[in-house]
Design a protein around this motif. Structure first.
Motif, PDB file in Angstrom:
ATOM      1  N   ILE A  32      37.457  42.927  23.836  1.00 13.54           N
ATOM      2  CA  ILE A  32      38.275  42.532  25.182  1.00 13.54           C
ATOM      3  C   ILE A  32      37.754  41.092  25.458  1.00 13.54           C
ATOM      4  O   ILE A  32      36.496  40.624  25.438  1.00 13.54           O
ATOM      5  CB  ILE A  32      37.438  43.559  26.356  1.00 13.54           C
ATOM      6  CG1 ILE A  32      37.709  44.876  25.941  1.00 13.54           C
ATOM      7  CG2 ILE A  32      37.774  42.973  27.851  1.00 13.54           C
ATOM      8  CD1 ILE A  32      39.363  45.351  25.927  1.00 13.54           C
ATOM      9  N   ARG A  33      38.704  40.339  25.830  1.00 12.31           N
ATOM     10  CA  ARG A  33      38.490  38.997  26.601  1.00 12.31           C
ATOM     11  C   ARG A  33      38.729  39.195  27.760  1.00 12.31           C
ATOM     12  O   ARG A  33      39.473  39.631  28.527  1.00 12.31           O
ATOM     13  CB  ARG A  33      39.805  38.186  26.121  1.00 12.31           C
ATOM     14  CG  ARG A  33      39.916  36.802  26.113  1.00 12.31           C
ATOM     15  CD  ARG A  33      41.409  36.172  25.598  1.00 12.31           C
ATOM     16  NE  ARG A  33      41.715  35.039  26.155  1.00 12.31           N
ATOM     17  CZ  ARG A  33      42.133  34.812  27.198  1.00 12.31           C
ATOM     18  NH1 ARG A  33      42.581  35.817  28.108  1.00 12.31           N
ATOM     19  NH2 ARG A  33      42.445  33.434  27.685  1.00 12.31           N
ATOM     20  N   ILE A  34      37.702  38.263  28.249  1.00  7.79           N
ATOM     21  CA  ILE A  34      37.235  38.419  29.793  1.00  7.79           C
ATOM     22  C   ILE A  34      37.521  37.004  30.129  1.00  7.79           C
ATOM     23  O   ILE A  34      36.606  36.063  29.775  1.00  7.79           O
ATOM     24  CB  ILE A  34      35.775  38.870  30.204  1.00  7.79           C
ATOM     25  CG1 ILE A  34      35.749  40.280  29.637  1.00  7.79           C
ATOM     26  CG2 ILE A  34      35.987  39.001  31.753  1.00  7.79           C
ATOM     27  CD1 ILE A  34      34.340  40.990  29.822  1.00  7.79           C
ATOM     28  N   SER A  35      38.402  36.640  31.258  1.00 12.15           N
ATOM     29  CA  SER A  35      38.582  35.304  31.968  1.00 12.15           C
ATOM     30  C   SER A  35      38.661  35.401  33.302  1.00 12.15           C
ATOM     31  O   SER A  35      39.327  36.103  33.969  1.00 12.15           O
ATOM     32  CB  SER A  35      39.897  34.951  31.234  1.00 12.15           C
ATOM     33  OG  SER A  35      39.810  34.890  30.056  1.00 12.15           O
ATOM     34  N   ASP A  36      37.985  34.314  34.065  1.00 14.47           N
ATOM     35  CA  ASP A  36      38.208  34.236  35.417  1.00 14.47           C
ATOM     36  C   ASP A  36      39.411  33.285  35.517  1.00 14.47           C
ATOM     37  O   ASP A  36      39.203  31.841  35.190  1.00 14.47           O
ATOM     38  CB  ASP A  36      36.993  33.802  35.992  1.00 14.47           C
ATOM     39  CG  ASP A  36      37.013  33.582  37.260  1.00 14.47           C
ATOM     40  OD1 ASP A  36      38.061  34.304  38.121  1.00 14.47           O
ATOM     41  OD2 ASP A  36      36.131  33.293  38.344  1.00 14.47           O
ATOM     42  N   VAL A  37      40.535  33.702  36.194  1.00 10.87           N
ATOM     43  CA  VAL A  37      41.707  32.741  36.110  1.00 10.87           C
ATOM     44  C   VAL A  37      42.287  32.641  37.771  1.00 10.87           C
ATOM     45  O   VAL A  37      43.161  32.618  38.309  1.00 10.87           O
ATOM     46  CB  VAL A  37      42.856  33.634  35.500  1.00 10.87           C
ATOM     47  CG1 VAL A  37      44.091  32.540  35.494  1.00 10.87           C
ATOM     48  CG2 VAL A  37      42.363  33.880  33.827  1.00 10.87           C
ATOM     49  N   GLY A  38      41.086  32.096  38.566  1.00  3.69           N
ATOM     50  CA  GLY A  38      41.462  31.597  40.001  1.00  3.69           C
ATOM     51  C   GLY A  38      41.888  32.978  40.698  1.00  3.69           C
ATOM     52  O   GLY A  38      41.622  33.842  40.824  1.00  3.69           O
ATOM     53  N   ALA A  39      43.101  32.394  41.137  1.00  5.20           N
ATOM     54  CA  ALA A  39      43.881  33.301  41.907  1.00  5.20           C
ATOM     55  C   ALA A  39      44.292  34.611  41.523  1.00  5.20           C
ATOM     56  O   ALA A  39      44.587  35.539  42.227  1.00  5.20           O
ATOM     57  CB  ALA A  39      45.259  32.694  42.599  1.00  5.20           C
ATOM     58  N   ARG A  40      44.304  34.647  40.039  1.00  9.09           N
ATOM     59  CA  ARG A  40      44.733  36.058  39.525  1.00  9.09           C
ATOM     60  C   ARG A  40      43.478  36.829  39.276  1.00  9.09           C
ATOM     61  O   ARG A  40      43.403  38.080  38.722  1.00  9.09           O
ATOM     62  CB  ARG A  40      45.342  35.651  38.101  1.00  9.09           C
ATOM     63  CG  ARG A  40      46.614  35.096  37.964  1.00  9.09           C
ATOM     64  CD  ARG A  40      47.167  34.835  36.932  1.00  9.09           C
ATOM     65  NE  ARG A  40      47.493  35.979  36.239  1.00  9.09           N
ATOM     66  CZ  ARG A  40      47.752  36.101  34.926  1.00  9.09           C
ATOM     67  NH1 ARG A  40      47.933  35.071  33.943  1.00  9.09           N
ATOM     68  NH2 ARG A  40      47.981  37.474  34.377  1.00  9.09           N
ATOM     69  N   GLY A  41      42.263  36.265  39.437  1.00 11.99           N
ATOM     70  CA  GLY A  41      41.005  37.087  39.412  1.00 11.99           C
ATOM     71  C   GLY A  41      40.528  37.052  38.092  1.00 11.99           C
ATOM     72  O   GLY A  41      40.910  36.335  37.216  1.00 11.99           O
TER      73      GLY A  41
END
Length: 101
Positions: A32-41
């Motif tokens: 699982i790749r976890i990313s915080d992408v601003g407006a997309r959460g």
């Protein structure tokens, strides 16, 4: 866990695309790749990773909004390229690895 996945497991991978200066930080928890992408959460996406000679890795995943994405990561040169569908076209984005720990 597959060997290529173990290279990334429990690690943070940060990079900046040089064509648009967008920076991202990903954390890997197994596949699982976890990313915080601003407006997309926060995105949690299942990845496939394949290792090739000379510290080159191919990472592929399906983005819910953008479709399939593939990165070719070259740790020897601290670079990457990404293929992505952007505004209806398939594009190739070059990037620089800024951190891997």
């Amino acid at each position: 866990m597959k060997d290529a996945l173990s290279k990334f497991d429990k690690k943070t991978f940060s990079y900046t695309y040089t064509n648009n200066d967008w920076s991202f930080t990903n954390y890997f928890d197994g596949e699982i790749r976890i990313s915080d992408v601003g407006a997309r959460g926060t995105l949690r996406e299942k990845v496939t990773i394949k290792e090739y000679p000379d510290s080159i890795y191919v990472i592929a995943w399906e983005d819910e909004e953008m479709g399939p994405i593939t990165q070719v990561v070259n740790f020897k040169d601290n670079t990457l390229v990404c293929t992505i569908k952007w505004e209806g076209n398939i594009e190739i984005w070059p990037g620089i690895i800024t951190e891997f720990k």
